[in-house]
Enzyme design. Structure first.
Site, PDB file in Angstrom:
ATOM      1  N   ASP A  15       0.854  -1.199   0.000  1.00 61.77           N
ATOM      2  CA  ASP A  15       0.000   0.000   0.000  1.00 61.77           C
ATOM      3  C   ASP A  15       0.888   1.247   0.000  1.00 61.77           C
ATOM      4  OD1 ASP A  15       0.913  -0.431   2.622  1.00 61.77           O
ATOM      5  OD2 ASP A  15      -0.845   0.536   3.530  1.00 61.77           O
ATOM      6  N   ASP A  20       6.799   1.114   2.054  1.00 56.99           N
ATOM      7  CA  ASP A  20       6.456   0.102   1.041  1.00 56.99           C
ATOM      8  C   ASP A  20       7.301   0.296  -0.216  1.00 56.99           C
ATOM      9  OD1 ASP A  20       3.455  -0.971   2.012  1.00 56.99           O
ATOM     10  OD2 ASP A  20       3.851   1.118   2.505  1.00 56.99           O
ATOM     11  N   ASN A  44      -2.174   3.098   3.372  1.00 55.88           N
ATOM     12  CA  ASN A  44      -1.514   4.383   3.566  1.00 55.88           C
ATOM     13  C   ASN A  44      -2.230   5.490   2.808  1.00 55.88           C
ATOM     14  OD1 ASN A  44       0.515   3.444   5.287  1.00 55.88           O
ATOM     15  ND2 ASN A  44       1.743   2.731   3.563  1.00 55.88           N
ATOM     16  N   THR A 129       2.536  -5.965   3.173  1.00 59.08           N
ATOM     17  CA  THR A 129       3.040  -4.882   4.021  1.00 59.08           C
ATOM     18  C   THR A 129       1.977  -3.815   4.259  1.00 59.08           C
ATOM     19  OG1 THR A 129       3.973  -3.652   2.151  1.00 59.08           O
ATOM     20  CG2 THR A 129       5.399  -5.281   3.211  1.00 59.08           C
ATOM     21  N   PHE A 168      -1.104  -0.053  12.704  1.00 52.93           N
ATOM     22  CA  PHE A 168      -2.072   0.384  11.707  1.00 52.93           C
ATOM     23  C   PHE A 168      -2.569  -0.733  10.803  1.00 52.93           C
ATOM     24  CE2 PHE A 168      -3.025   1.796   7.387  1.00 52.93           C
ATOM     25  CZ  PHE A 168      -4.127   2.615   7.635  1.00 52.93           C
ATOM     26  N   ASN A 169      -1.678  -1.539  10.228  1.00 54.19           N
ATOM     27  CA  ASN A 169      -2.112  -2.534   9.238  1.00 54.19           C
ATOM     28  C   ASN A 169      -3.110  -3.526   9.827  1.00 54.19           C
ATOM     29  OD1 ASN A 169      -0.470  -1.457   7.241  1.00 54.19           O
ATOM     30  ND2 ASN A 169       1.212  -2.875   7.636  1.00 54.19           N
ATOM     31  N   HIS A 241       9.792   0.328   8.119  1.00 53.38           N
ATOM     32  CA  HIS A 241       9.034  -0.842   8.550  1.00 53.38           C
ATOM     33  C   HIS A 241       9.052  -1.982   7.523  1.00 53.38           C
ATOM     34  CE1 HIS A 241       7.114   1.459  11.828  1.00 53.38           C
ATOM     35  NE2 HIS A 241       6.818   2.407  10.940  1.00 53.38           N
ATOM     36  N   ASP A 242       8.522  -1.696   6.340  1.00 51.48           N
ATOM     37  CA  ASP A 242       8.184  -2.766   5.398  1.00 51.48           C
ATOM     38  C   ASP A 242       9.413  -3.440   4.810  1.00 51.48           C
ATOM     39  OD1 ASP A 242       5.565  -2.121   5.912  1.00 51.48           O
ATOM     40  OD2 ASP A 242       5.374  -0.814   4.172  1.00 51.48           O
TER      41      ASP A 242
END
Length: 312
Positions: A15, A20, A44, A129, A168-169, A241-242
């Site tokens: 996303d 990402d 996102n 992700t 969040f995800n 993060h991803d």
């Protein structure tokens, strides 16, 4: 004549989103994996924007051969919420990118994943992700046939970034997340406990810029992404993060995991989307995920800089 072995076949479910985009670049530059395609999901930003962002990043590195299939534009049962407060109006604010030069496939993500996985000679690894809606819909259709494992970025043992309780995800579509964790497919949860150890520093940014045009693009992504994290956490950088999920797949050992039970809170308004990890085995529930607990931060950034440097 020697034949170069193919990497692990994967599909990235993204996303984009700043981190990402970096995860996508890391996968493209890594021979340990064979990227079969990209699927997109809301998260996102809206699906229209995340799909355009995936195409724009692929255009940047001349990969107009990589298929991109748009997926779910909303959660299974919840209302749509996007993270524009972190990623901006475009979902990829900061660097200047041209509009995409092509359209996404005229095929939905679940159809693309189903077809591609069924046709693969080897079981395919899914690397989601963003919110897990596409993956949950695929599992509902196929039961996970020919899927080797799922390496997801999401969740946390002990913190949240959307609410005090939830990442969040997972918060965005907790029902989809619970469907993934309750499947029989081997699953790795690369959550905030490790991704918050992957915070950029000025020294890392200097190294990225020194690699060339794509490294400078990544640095521009981080510059915008850092604004939210500086205001929220006081960090002089941003967590990638991803890309940690991709790094876990291509360089085993960078992330330390423990095999534990993970359940997703679906009912509580206060704790919606919390990943309840039985870290100390307080229950008799069967372990269902490899949960990230530590990151070799230096090794991660060494890998990221080296791979970004492979783009001309």
């Amino acid at each position: 004549m020697s034949v170069t072995p193919k990497g692990i076949p994967i599909i990235l479910d993204l996303d984009p989103g700043h981190d990402d985009a970096i995860a996508l670049l890391l996968a493209l530059a890594s021979p340990e994996v064979e990227l079969l395609g990209v699927t997109t999901v809301y998260g996102n930003q809206t699906l229209e924007k995340t799909t355009a962002n995936a195409l724009r990043v692929l255009d940047l590195v001349g990969r107009d051969d990589m298929p991109v299939a748009p997926g779910a534009d909303r959660p299974l049962v919840r209302d749509l919420t996007v993270a524009s407060h972190v990623h901006g109006d475009s979902g990829l604010d900061g660097p200047v990118l041209a509009p995409p030069t092509r359209a996404a496939l005229d095929e939905r993500a679940v159809d693309f994943m189903d077809r591609t996985i069924a046709a693969s000679d080897a079981p395919v690894t899914l690397v989601p992700t963003g919110p897990l809606t596409n993956v949950a819909l695929l599992l509902e259709r196929t039961g996970g046939a020919n899927i080797d494992r799922i390496v997801l970025m999401g969740g946390a043992i002990a913190e949240g970034n959307m609410t005090p309780a939830a990442e969040f995800n997972i918060w965005a579509d907790p029902e989809a997340a619970q469907a993934v964790f309750s499947s029989s497919i081997p699953t790795a949860m690369i959550g905030l406990d490790v991704t918050h150890q992957a915070v950029t520093t000025p020294a890392v940014i200097e190294r990225l810029v020194a690699t060339g045009q794509v490294g400078a693009f990544v640095a521009d992504l981080v510059e915008f992404f850092s604004v939210y994290h500086r205001e929220t956490y006081g960090w002089d950088g941003a967590p990638i993060h991803d890309a940690v999920a991709v790094a876990h797949l291509i360089r085993p050992g960078l992330v330390t995991t423990v095999h534990r039970n993970v359940e997703v809170e679906l009912v509580s308004e206060l704790c919606r989307g919390r990943t309840v990890v039985d870290l100390w085995r307080r229950t008799e529930r069967d372990a269902n995920a490899d949960v990230g607990v530590a990151l070799d931060t230096g090794g991660f950034f060494d890998l990221l800089v080296e791979r970004i440097g492979r783009f001309i």
